[in-house]
Design an enzyme around this catalytic site. Structure first.
Site, PDB file in Angstrom:
ATOM      1  N   GLY A  72       0.971  -1.249   0.129  1.00  0.00           N
ATOM      2  CA  GLY A  72       0.286   0.551   0.000  1.00  0.00           C
ATOM      3  C   GLY A  72       0.544   0.989  -0.363  1.00  0.00           C
ATOM      4  N   ILE A  73       0.718   2.579   0.487  1.00  0.00           N
ATOM      5  CA  ILE A  73       0.948   3.891   1.077  1.00  0.00           C
ATOM      6  C   ILE A  73       2.159   3.168   1.451  1.00  0.00           C
ATOM      7  CG2 ILE A  73       0.934   6.067   2.042  1.00  0.00           C
ATOM      8  CD1 ILE A  73      -2.009   5.679   2.305  1.00  0.00           C
ATOM      9  N   ILE A  99      -7.709   6.454  -0.962  1.00  0.00           N
ATOM     10  CA  ILE A  99      -6.642   5.113  -1.955  1.00  0.00           C
ATOM     11  C   ILE A  99      -6.945   4.057  -2.001  1.00  0.00           C
ATOM     12  CG2 ILE A  99      -4.692   5.728  -2.123  1.00  0.00           C
ATOM     13  CD1 ILE A  99      -5.429   8.206  -1.990  1.00  0.00           C
ATOM     14  N   THR A 109      -6.288   0.750  -1.017  1.00  0.00           N
ATOM     15  CA  THR A 109      -5.061  -0.324  -0.795  1.00  0.00           C
ATOM     16  C   THR A 109      -5.463  -1.402   0.234  1.00  0.00           C
ATOM     17  OG1 THR A 109      -4.856   1.074   1.762  1.00  0.00           O
ATOM     18  CG2 THR A 109      -3.430   2.034  -0.111  1.00  0.00           C
ATOM     19  N   PRO A 110      -5.147  -2.320   1.033  1.00  0.00           N
ATOM     20  CA  PRO A 110      -5.393  -3.317   1.168  1.00  0.00           C
ATOM     21  C   PRO A 110      -6.131  -3.193   2.804  1.00  0.00           C
ATOM     22  CG  PRO A 110      -3.176  -4.102   0.591  1.00  0.00           C
ATOM     23  CD  PRO A 110      -3.900  -2.489  -0.014  1.00  0.00           C
ATOM     24  N   TYR A 132     -11.475   4.466  14.746  1.00  0.00           N
ATOM     25  CA  TYR A 132     -10.525   4.619  13.799  1.00  0.00           C
ATOM     26  C   TYR A 132     -10.623   6.155  13.515  1.00  0.00           C
ATOM     27  CZ  TYR A 132      -7.283   4.949   8.861  1.00  0.00           C
ATOM     28  OH  TYR A 132      -6.957   5.029   8.143  1.00  0.00           O
ATOM     29  N   LYS A 181      -6.904   8.323  13.572  1.00  0.00           N
ATOM     30  CA  LYS A 181      -6.390   8.993  13.665  1.00  0.00           C
ATOM     31  C   LYS A 181      -6.687  11.036  13.600  1.00  0.00           C
ATOM     32  CE  LYS A 181      -4.711   5.872  10.266  1.00  0.00           C
ATOM     33  NZ  LYS A 181      -3.511   5.857  10.323  1.00  0.00           N
ATOM     34  N   ASP A 217       7.368  -5.067  15.475  1.00  0.00           N
ATOM     35  CA  ASP A 217       6.034  -4.446  15.842  1.00  0.00           C
ATOM     36  C   ASP A 217       5.612  -3.720  16.195  1.00  0.00           C
ATOM     37  OD1 ASP A 217       3.880  -4.628  16.769  1.00  0.00           O
ATOM     38  OD2 ASP A 217       3.964  -6.707  17.744  1.00  0.00           O
ATOM     39  N   ASN A 268       3.481   5.189   9.649  1.00  0.00           N
ATOM     40  CA  ASN A 268       3.181   4.446   7.647  1.00  0.00           C
ATOM     41  C   ASN A 268       2.424   3.056   8.735  1.00  0.00           C
ATOM     42  OD1 ASN A 268       1.605   4.408   5.408  1.00  0.00           O
ATOM     43  ND2 ASN A 268       2.865   2.311   5.608  1.00  0.00           N
TER      44      ASN A 268
END
Length: 266
Positions: free
Chosen positions: A18-19, A192, A194-195, A157, A161, A64, A91
């Site tokens: 991903g990113i 975006i 991404t997974p 989430y 964030k 991790d 990230n």
């Protein structure tokens, strides 16, 4: 323009896909020595190998980000291999969707551990090495549009964030006060490809259909919610990260770089 981060050492967490992968590849293409870390060892090693095959410098470390001892070891390895750290891209992250009354406390805590504590530990242990050279550096924390505005069924989430957003500003002020030449900024992606979306929108699972299902769902979401009318690519975020990592953004700290096709202003 080439060599925008030539001679710099960069650590990118969550760099196996991903990113994170796109950031690692873009920084390496512009001359950085990239250390990418992740829990997905096979994918991470493949990304590092891909960068090397294209003439870049890269290595992979199992990591991790919720484990403080692991952070201490990763920074030790970066110091031993490169002697410095110039760019830190925090990230690594996970996204768990669902109603707030149905989310388990364990899942809420796990999301906070990866998305918030992982960023905290990265700054705590990466900043001292970054300061050692006396040249300063750039810390880039991956937040989200969900860190700027609320979203139904994404309360946990959004909380994680949003925490990254304000943590970034506080550390930016701390570094500015210390006159250590370290800039600290957050990046806020929108929709975006991404997974991470697989767990948020429920398109994950075994089989080759997972990615096409995700892509189609994100196309519909972006078409309805984004002023530009289409979803973003990880490379769109990587370009912003590269700018924040380079001297081109030397007067930027404590800022929010929003890359969302206009989603946050609708």
């Amino acid at each position: 323009m080439t060599g925008r981060v030539a001679g710099k050492v960069a650590l990118v967490t969550g760099g196996a896909s991903g990113i994170g992968r796109s950031c690692a590849e873009r920084l390496a293409a512009e001359g950085a020595q990239v250390v990418l870390s992740d829990l997905s060892d096979e994918q991470g090693a493949q990304v590092a190998g891909h960068i090397i095959a294209r003439g870049g410098q890269a290595s992979y470390l199992h990591h991790d980000v919720t484990d403080e001892a692991a952070w201490i070891d990763v920074i030790r390895q970066v110091r031993e291999a490169h002697g410095r750290l110039d760019i830190l891209v925090n990230n690594a992250g996970i996204g768990l969707g669902g109603s707030v009354i149905e989310m388990s406390l364990d899942d809420f805590r796990r999301q906070m551990a990866v998305n918030v504590e992982g960023v905290f530990l990265g700054v705590k242990h990466g900043l001292p090495l970054m300061r050692e050279s006396g040249d300063g550096g750039s810390i880039i924390n991956m937040s989200s549009v969900a860190g700027l505005k609320g979203a139904a069924s994404l309360a946990g989430y959004c909380a994680s964030k949003g925490a990254v957003r304000l943590f970034t500003k506080a550390v930016a002020l701390e570094c500015a006060g210390a006159q250590d030449k370290v800039r600290v900024n957050s990046v806020h992606p929108g929709i975006i490809e991404t997974p991470i979306w697989d767990s948020i929108i429920g398109t994950g699972g075994p089989g080759a259909n997972a990615a096409p299902q995700r892509s189609a769902t994100l196309d519909a979401m972006a078409g309805a919610a984004t002023p530009l009318g289409y979803k973003g690519d990880p490379s769109d975020i990587a370009e912003g990260v590269l700018w924040l990592a380079s001297a081109e953004s030397r007067y930027v700290t404590g800022a929010e770089l929003v890359i969302d096709g206009g989603l946050s202003v609708r």
